[in-house]
Design a protein around this motif. Structure first.
Motif: not given
Length: 395
Positions: A342-351
């Motif tokens: 999820l940290k690696n997907l933070k650019v897509f807004g995942y928190e």
């Protein structure tokens, strides 16, 4: 059918997993494993009503001996009259089998005819199927294929960028695996979100010793990470995942045999190869906490690759995404791995919702992202239930 029980069998080259499944509730009333076939330590263990039992397996044919012991076991436990079918997991159906089928001689021959597509799996399935059909001759037997769910992939997703002659002559294309798992969790995710599955879009992420990602658009598989065989895609416990094929040529020129190369890629790579320590994710996480550099690198490579695949499959879905769905032994339980993805997907807004993520483990489903964030969730898989339900529907 008051008691619609199905005996589910998954026969491997040196093992045989089994379970008695209530096709209505999904409960496993009995589950077990025969293992180390072909070795002196061959054994069979099972769990019933919370208690575990183990026995030795003897004789020349350990598959047959295990099935014979299984017959005795279901008789001893009083399941015989309530079992209405035997469901067999088959890894590869090629293009010949696009859905589950009742097994007859033609089906057995058909599975044998495509065993080159899965030389480690399909021959072992045939051994298990023949032994079970001999042991349970009065019951219908059903084959459920890992590849079937992915038959809805469009040509642009399953076609390799190679000569079309290779596809026409040898069936070389992307097939995909873990189909029963991706099918089950996409349906469960839609149910949890209270949305019709045919109107739902997911990226399902099955992470275990084998691992794969699937783009599910309107309930159908439109792309998946495993390929012609289960070796492609994500890094796994002992499998390398995606690899430059020229590495094979390079190693051949260095004097490596074909057998040694594919043993290396299938059995000595992945978590085991990168860490130099273990193929088990739990061992990787424990060693990482103790500062083991190889384990830390394996963790970083794995979570990075999972996130990259998820990101690329947003293109494959091509529509607003309802959720990322984690499943499998690692996907359901490894909190640190989900957190890093999820940290690696933070650019897509995942928190991450920390408390929600911590709660969604050990058999519990749940949403693991904050309100207002795109949704990621955990759904425990139940491949045996799908096999049981398919068997029931066919009889």
């Amino acid at each position: 059918m008051a008691n619609a029980l199905v005996l589910v069998i998954n026969s491997g080259s040196s093992s045989l997993k089994f379970a008695v499944i209530d096709s209505k509730t999904g409960d496993a009333l009995l589950s077990g494993l025969g293992e180390c076939f072909g070795l002196p330590e061959a054994r069979m263990s099972w769990k019933y009503q919370g208690e575990k039992t183990e026995v030795e397996i003897t004789g020349d044919n350990h598959h047959k001996a295990s099935v014979e012991r299984l017959v005795e076991l279901v008789n001893e436990l009083g399941f015989t009259d309530d079992i209405v079918a035997v469901g067999h997991r088959v890894v590869h159906g090629g293009e010949k089998f696009t859905k589950s089928v009742l097994i007859d001689d033609d089906v057995v021959k058909g599975i044998e005819s495509i065993q080159d597509l899965a030389p480690l799996h399909n021959p072992a399935h045939i051994i298990g199927i023949r032994a079970a059909m001999e042991a349970f001759p009065s019951l219908p037997h059903v084959a459920v294929f890992d590849t079937a769910f992915h038959q809805t992939m469009p040509a642009k997703a399953y076609t390799g960028a190679i000569s079309s002659k290779l596809y026409k002559d040898y069936g070389i294309r992307r097939y995909g695996f873990h189909g029963t798992s991706h099918y089950y969790v996409s349906r469960e995710a839609a149910r949890i979100l209270n949305k019709p599955v045919e109107e739902s879009n997911f990226i399902t992420v099955h992470l275990g010793n084998g691992a794969s990602v699937c783009a599910v658009k309107e309930g159908k598989s439109v792309d998946t990470s495993m390929g012609f065989t289960p070796l492609a895609g994500l890094m796994m416990g002992t499998r390398c995942g995606d690899l430059d094929p020229s590495i094979i040529e390079f190693l051949l020129k260095k004097g490596w045999s074909q057998e040694k190369i594919f043993d290396e890629l299938n059995k000595n790579s992945g978590f085991l190869g990168v860490s130099g320590l273990t193929s088990d994710a739990r061992g990787i996480l424990e060693a990482m906490e103790q500062g083991h550099e190889g384990a830390t690198l394996a963790f970083e490579v794995f979570t990075y690759r999972v996130a990259k695949y998820i990101a690329s499959y947003m293109v494959a879905v091509g529509a607003p995404l309802d959720a990322i769905v984690f499943t499998g032994g690692i996907g359901e339980n490894a909190l640190l791995i989900r957190r890093e993805v999820l940290k690696n997907l933070k650019v897509f807004g995942y928190e991450e919702d920390v408390s929600g993520d911590e709660a969604a483990r050990f058999g519990e489903a749940g949403i693991i992202t904050k309100e207002g964030s795109p949704v990621a969730m955990v759904v425990p898989t139940n491949e045996e239930l799908i096999i049981a339900q398919d068997a029931i529907s066919l009889i």
